[in-house]
Design an enzyme around this catalytic site. Structure first.
Site, short mmCIF file in Angstrom:
data_model
loop_
_atom_site.label_atom_id
_atom_site.label_comp_id
_atom_site.label_asym_id
_atom_site.label_seq_id
_atom_site.Cartn_x
_atom_site.Cartn_y
_atom_site.Cartn_z
N CYS A 52 0.82 -1.22 0.00
CA CYS A 52 0.00 0.00 0.00
C CYS A 52 0.85 1.26 0.00
O CYS A 52 0.34 2.35 -0.21
CB CYS A 52 -0.93 0.01 1.20
SG CYS A 52 -0.05 -0.01 2.75
N ASP A 106 2.30 2.59 2.56
CA ASP A 106 2.22 3.33 3.82
C ASP A 106 3.49 3.20 4.63
O ASP A 106 4.19 2.19 4.56
CB ASP A 106 1.02 2.84 4.64
CG ASP A 106 -0.29 3.22 3.99
OD1 ASP A 106 -0.26 4.05 3.07
OD2 ASP A 106 -1.33 2.69 4.40
N CYS A 111 -3.06 4.80 6.07
CA CYS A 111 -4.52 4.74 6.10
C CYS A 111 -5.05 4.98 7.51
O CYS A 111 -4.28 5.02 8.48
CB CYS A 111 -4.97 3.37 5.62
SG CYS A 111 -4.58 2.07 6.79
N CYS A 121 -2.26 -3.69 8.45
CA CYS A 121 -1.93 -2.37 9.02
C CYS A 121 -1.49 -2.52 10.48
O CYS A 121 -0.64 -1.78 10.95
CB CYS A 121 -3.13 -1.43 8.94
SG CYS A 121 -4.01 -1.50 7.38
FE1 FES Z 1 -1.51 0.25 4.29
FE2 FES Z 1 -3.26 0.36 6.10
S1 FES Z 1 -3.62 0.26 4.00
S2 FES Z 1 -1.16 0.39 6.37
#
Ligand code: FES
Length: 129
Positions: A35, A37, A60, A104
């Site tokens: 993702c 992140d 997110c 996550c």
């Molecule tokens: Fe990547 Fe939550 S979608 S950490």
């Protein structure tokens, strides 16, 4: 759009311990290649306890809620206790996370653990404290 528990929403809207620590004793950064992140944890250690824990998360809503919860769970704990914070425990404290958001919660526990490891490495090299 995943359905979040009220607690996740609350921690997302009012995150605890956001920010950086000046001159931290340990820093742990993790990223999720899927993702994109990123999460960074900063710790301050005193007498083998986490005196302060702060984080910065680019991610997110679940990642923000998770980092916030991890920081709260870890504060005041010994390093050994903090190492035992698992993604499952974090998700439980948040009254659950949607299945597709479980990765996550891995990030939070990993980043904290990395920060502790970086502190321990410094110690081993004969750093301060
Ligand atoms: Fe990547 Fe939550 S979608 S950490």
């Amino acid at each position: 759009m995943p359905i979040y528990s009220e607690k996740v929403m609350e921690y997302f809207m009012n995150p605890r311990n956001v920010g950086e620590i000046d001159n931290p004793d340990g820093v742990g950064e993790v990223g999720n290649p899927v993702c994109g992140d990123m999460m960074t944890f900063y710790i301050k250690v005193k007498d083998k306890r986490l005196e302060d824990v702060k984080f910065k998360t680019f991610g997110c809503g679940a990642a923000i809620a998770v980092s916030s919860m991890v920081s709260e769970m870890a504060k005041g704990k010994t390093l050994d206790e903090a190492k035992k914070i698992t993604p499952e425990l974090v998700a439980k404290e948040l009254d659950g996370l949607p299945k597709n958001k479980f990765h996550c919660s891995n990030l939070g526990a990993q980043a904290l653990s990395k920060a502790i490891d970086s502190y321990l490495k410094k110690q081993a090299k004969g750093g301060k404290k």
